[in-house]
Design a protein around this motif. Structure first.
Motif, mmCIF file in Angstrom:
data_model
loop_
_atom_site.group_PDB
_atom_site.id
_atom_site.type_symbol
_atom_site.label_atom_id
_atom_site.label_comp_id
_atom_site.label_asym_id
_atom_site.label_seq_id
_atom_site.Cartn_x
_atom_site.Cartn_y
_atom_site.Cartn_z
ATOM 1 N N GLY A 142 33.354 5.958 11.219
ATOM 2 C CA GLY A 142 34.163 6.952 10.532
ATOM 3 C C GLY A 142 35.581 6.456 10.328
ATOM 4 N N GLN A 143 36.172 5.888 11.369
ATOM 5 C CA GLN A 143 37.519 5.351 11.247
ATOM 6 C C GLN A 143 37.574 4.230 10.225
ATOM 7 O OE1 GLN A 143 37.989 4.579 15.603
ATOM 8 N NE2 GLN A 143 39.991 5.507 15.302
ATOM 9 N N LEU A 144 36.559 3.362 10.237
ATOM 10 C CA LEU A 144 36.524 2.251 9.304
ATOM 11 C C LEU A 144 36.364 2.762 7.873
ATOM 12 C CD1 LEU A 144 36.731 -0.757 9.085
ATOM 13 C CD2 LEU A 144 34.283 -0.944 9.552
ATOM 14 N N ALA A 145 35.529 3.802 7.708
ATOM 15 C CA ALA A 145 35.353 4.390 6.376
ATOM 16 C C ALA A 145 36.677 4.946 5.869
ATOM 17 C CB ALA A 145 34.288 5.486 6.426
ATOM 18 N N ASP A 146 37.472 5.533 6.774
ATOM 19 C CA ASP A 146 38.783 6.053 6.377
ATOM 20 C C ASP A 146 39.696 4.914 5.918
ATOM 21 O OD1 ASP A 146 38.116 8.636 6.897
ATOM 22 O OD2 ASP A 146 38.968 8.677 8.920
ATOM 23 N N VAL A 147 39.632 3.773 6.633
ATOM 24 C CA VAL A 147 40.457 2.624 6.255
ATOM 25 C C VAL A 147 40.077 2.125 4.866
ATOM 26 C CG1 VAL A 147 41.017 0.227 6.812
ATOM 27 C CG2 VAL A 147 40.860 1.920 8.645
ATOM 28 N N VAL A 148 38.766 2.023 4.600
ATOM 29 C CA VAL A 148 38.301 1.573 3.279
ATOM 30 C C VAL A 148 38.735 2.558 2.200
ATOM 31 C CG1 VAL A 148 36.264 1.094 1.873
ATOM 32 C CG2 VAL A 148 36.349 0.317 4.242
ATOM 33 N N GLU A 149 38.635 3.857 2.513
ATOM 34 C CA GLU A 149 39.034 4.867 1.538
ATOM 35 C C GLU A 149 40.521 4.740 1.205
ATOM 36 O OE1 GLU A 149 38.385 9.687 0.972
ATOM 37 O OE2 GLU A 149 37.405 8.621 2.608
ATOM 38 N N ARG A 150 41.347 4.503 2.214
ATOM 39 C CA ARG A 150 42.777 4.322 1.963
ATOM 40 C C ARG A 150 43.037 3.043 1.171
ATOM 41 N NH1 ARG A 150 43.174 5.997 7.407
ATOM 42 N NH2 ARG A 150 43.585 3.861 8.105
ATOM 43 N N ALA A 151 42.277 1.973 1.487
ATOM 44 C CA ALA A 151 42.446 0.705 0.767
ATOM 45 C C ALA A 151 42.075 0.860 -0.702
ATOM 46 C CB ALA A 151 41.606 -0.389 1.419
ATOM 47 N N THR A 152 41.062 1.664 -0.982
ATOM 48 C CA THR A 152 40.631 1.893 -2.364
ATOM 49 C C THR A 152 41.661 2.712 -3.130
ATOM 50 O OG1 THR A 152 38.351 1.876 -1.561
ATOM 51 C CG2 THR A 152 38.705 2.685 -3.786
ATOM 52 N N ALA A 182 46.322 -11.810 8.512
ATOM 53 C CA ALA A 182 46.491 -10.514 7.858
ATOM 54 C C ALA A 182 45.859 -10.574 6.477
ATOM 55 C CB ALA A 182 47.971 -10.147 7.756
ATOM 56 N N VAL A 183 45.439 -9.418 5.975
ATOM 57 C CA VAL A 183 44.853 -9.325 4.636
ATOM 58 C C VAL A 183 45.838 -8.587 3.738
ATOM 59 C CG1 VAL A 183 42.951 -8.396 3.258
ATOM 60 C CG2 VAL A 183 42.501 -9.312 5.547
ATOM 61 N N PRO A 184 46.206 -9.156 2.579
ATOM 62 C CA PRO A 184 47.131 -8.475 1.670
ATOM 63 C C PRO A 184 46.625 -7.081 1.307
ATOM 64 C CG PRO A 184 46.814 -10.753 0.993
ATOM 65 C CD PRO A 184 45.836 -10.495 2.093
ATOM 66 N N GLU A 185 47.532 -6.158 1.112
ATOM 67 C CA GLU A 185 47.185 -4.757 0.872
ATOM 68 C C GLU A 185 46.212 -4.591 -0.297
ATOM 69 O OE1 GLU A 185 47.508 -0.993 2.456
ATOM 70 O OE2 GLU A 185 48.561 -2.805 3.126
ATOM 71 N N GLY A 186 46.453 -5.330 -1.365
ATOM 72 C CA GLY A 186 45.608 -5.183 -2.550
ATOM 73 C C GLY A 186 44.222 -5.768 -2.408
ATOM 74 N N LEU A 187 43.981 -6.546 -1.339
ATOM 75 C CA LEU A 187 42.680 -7.182 -1.135
ATOM 76 C C LEU A 187 41.864 -6.510 -0.033
ATOM 77 C CD1 LEU A 187 43.728 -10.951 -1.291
ATOM 78 C CD2 LEU A 187 42.830 -9.536 -3.141
ATOM 79 N N LYS A 188 42.442 -5.529 0.664
ATOM 80 C CA LYS A 188 41.772 -4.972 1.834
ATOM 81 C C LYS A 188 40.426 -4.336 1.489
ATOM 82 C CE LYS A 188 45.635 -4.225 5.002
ATOM 83 N NZ LYS A 188 46.383 -3.234 5.812
ATOM 84 N N SER A 189 40.379 -3.635 0.374
ATOM 85 C CA SER A 189 39.128 -2.969 0.011
ATOM 86 C C SER A 189 38.006 -3.984 -0.167
ATOM 87 C CB SER A 189 39.316 -2.160 -1.276
ATOM 88 O OG SER A 189 38.095 -1.563 -1.672
#
Length: 613
Positions: A359-369, A587-594
């Protein structure tokens, strides 16, 4: 008069191992061919004798027609042969190697009323392969077919079959393949290639292997037992409906819930409804949840449902797993043999543990998108994975020749790898010194890369292979039996075009997943290939989502494997998908996290399923 004395007579020729001389066999075969020879104008039972030249001329066509009869089953025997291939394919895809081998071992040399002959299965196999590999709609999917078998002779045979299939000459190569490998190995190698081909199509179409079997092995009547359930009055009911026995056990479960001091769902009705939905879902796959051995099927289906990007998918999966867990507790109380449900309980608990952080990881992906599209587009465009695509398409032109395995030719490995900043050289034989493994590196440093990397196939250049596979999946490239050319989605990448952000994200995400998992399915008795993929994926997720607090494992095995995982991270850094902050932390750049997170999560998901099979 003999030219040799008795002591000088030569020994009879030695036969290959396993081959016995059978007296009279030639006459027996001739009698079997008699009707076919008669059709060619030769009567072998003619009392006046047979013209030897005419017999020789007639034997070729007669043998060809006999082979066609032996290897071209019709009616029930064709249906039975397809059933053998379907069962073998599904067992192989599920990782049930013993069951898959048992399916093949159950096929005899001679057919019976209820079972096909080995020759029938071989014939159907060759016919299917010629058909599939000639179908333009399947060409891109089949370009990624990978043959895997623990038995080297089977693997070699399947590889030869794959080459023939790409030339659309599998049936025409029957005699040559039989001589080279023998009938039994051809039988098993053919089934292995069918399973690998269906797996490749399923991956490409993002569907289940069972669904692809339904499409391509349609003559198997046993599919009716999975998809259609006969009603008591003889009518057909749709699959996925619960049976009267299911309804009784569900009513008992609801009554049991009402007596519990605490339950997982907000209300008894909510949980009973959830379990009914799980029963219905399981029935669509032929599973009966009154049987503890079928609980694993239900868990797999629920995990599949929970692999979506949104939080809702994960929440539904978790609530369903909790309902299934309580159902097992219910069975422990009512079953005559409650110990039979212990393994089912372990399966559900393992799934709950593995998915608890989802669930936490899904939230991170949702924010990255949700990151600004322009920022994501710019970041994705600047990775070497994306930037090298127009360069490759310009080099490709209208098309280029490829190897029989669907990869770049050896001469093309060097210039194409250079587009990604990789020094590699295609060679027919690796120089001796290049094969010496690197030594003297620390466990907290990446495994060194050879400079240059000598490769006897593109598969040995991981970065290049992952990029190639990702472009095929994204339809930027497509392959025929002998050439590679721009695919349907290539236009937006040419002449300074702007590919859609979804396309660029899919390309980079798939590249990540292919690179991390490139040794995941190697025939490795220690499972180190899969362990490295999981370790690297975990490290990458930690770099992309530091807020999750994912720590590095410090067990002995992870310590030993860490240099290989760090090597994968270094490759991602080379391609611009990973950077380092001021302290040197990945670290992963913000625009590449998704894109990066989706790729790593895909590998973790595959690994989790593999552990459960």
């Amino acid at each position: 008069m003999s030219w040799f004395s008795s002591s000088d007579q030569p020994d009879p020729p030695r036969l290959p191992p396993g081959v016995k001389h059978v007296p009279g066999l030639a006459d027996e075969i001739l009698q079997e061919l008699a009707p076919l020879l008669a059709a060619e104008g030769v009567d072998i039972n003619d009392p006046k004798g047979v013209d030897i030249d005419a017999l020789r001329a007639a034997l070729g066509p007669a043998m060809e027609r006999r082979n066609m009869e032996l290897f071209t089953p019709t009616g029930a025997h064709r249906t039975q042969a397809l059933a053998v291939l379907r069962r073998f394919t599904e067992a192989t895809a599920a990782g049930r190697a013993d069951e898959a081998q048992a399916v093949l071992d159950g096929v005899e040399t001679d057919e019976t009323e209820d079972h096909p002959a080995i020759s029938h299965v071989i014939g159907v196999t060759l016919d299917l392969l010629d058909s599939w590999y000639s179908d333009r709609r399947l060409r891109t999917a089949l370009a990624s077919t990978r043959v895997a078998s623990r038995r080297r002779p089977v693997r070699a045979c399947a590889t030869d079959l794959l080459s023939a299939a790409r030339r659309h000459t599998t049936f025409d190569s029957l005699d040559k393949l039989t001589v080279a490998h023998g009938g039994l190995i051809l039988f098993e190698g053919g089934a292995t290639l069918v399973a690998a081909s269906i797996a490749a199509i399923a991956k490409r179409q993002r569907r289940k292997v069972t669904a692809i079997c339904r499409d391509l092995l349609i003559a198997d009547p046993e599919y009716a037992s999975v998809d259609v359930v006969a009603a008591p009055d003889g009518r057909a009911e749709e699959a996925g409906r619960t049976t009267p026995a299911d309804d009784r056990i569900l009513a008992e479960f609801e009554e049991w819930l009402s007596r519990q001091p605490q339950i997982a769902a907000p209300t008894v009705e909510d949980e009973a409804t959830a379990l009914r939905a799980i029963f219905t879902l399981a029935r669509t796959s032929g599973a009966d949840l009154r049987n503890p051995h079928d609980i694993g099927t239900a868990v797999d289906l629920l995990v599949d449902m929970g692999t979506g990007d949104g939080r809702d998918d994960h929440d539904i999966m978790m609530s369903s797993l909790f309902a299934l867990d309580e159902y097992i507790h219910f069975q422990w109380e009512i079953s005559r043999r409650p110990e039979n449900w212990d393994r089912a309980h372990d399966i559900v608990e393992d799934a709950l543990s593995a998915r608890d952080g989802g669930g936490q990881l899904a939230d991170v992906v949702e924010r990255a998108t949700a990151v600004d599209p322009q920022l994501r587009r710019a970041a994705l465009k600047n990775t070497r994975v994306s930037a090298a695509v127009p360069v490759l398409l310009e080099w490709l032109g209208t098309s280029r020749p490829i190897s029989q395995s669907g990869n770049l030719r050896l001469a093309d490995i060097e210039p194409v790898a250079a587009m990604l900043g990789v020094r590699a050289k295609g060679v027919r034989k690796v120089p001796p010194l290049a094969e010496v493994p690197a030594t003297g590196f620390a466990t907290d440093e990446p495994l060194p890369e050879p400079e240059p990397l000598f490769a006897t196939s593109m598969r040995q250049v991981p970065v290049l292979w992952a990029w190639w596979q990702a472009m095929l999946r994204c339809d930027i490239l497509e392959t025929t039996a002998t050439r590679v050319r721009p695919g349907p989605a290539s236009g937006r990448w040419i002449d300074g075009g702007e590919p859609p952000i979804e396309g660029a994200e899919a390309l980079n995400g798939l590249f990540v997943s292919f690179l991390l998992s490139e040794r995941m399915f190697d025939d490795d008795q220690f499972g180190s290939g899969a362990a490295v993929a999981v370790l690297a994926s975990r490290m990458l997720i930690a770099a992309a989502a530091p807020e999750l607090g994912i720590g590095a494992p410090d067990d002995a095995r992870s310590t030993i494997l860490r240099p290989r995982a760090l090597q994968l991270m270094a490759r991602l850094e080379l391609l611009g998908l990973l950077t380092r902050d001021a302290s040197g932390t990945p670290a992963v750049p913000e625009g590449l996290k998704s894109a990066v997170l989706r790729g790593a999560m895909l590998v973790m998901d595959v690994a989790t399923r593999g552990e459960g099979t």
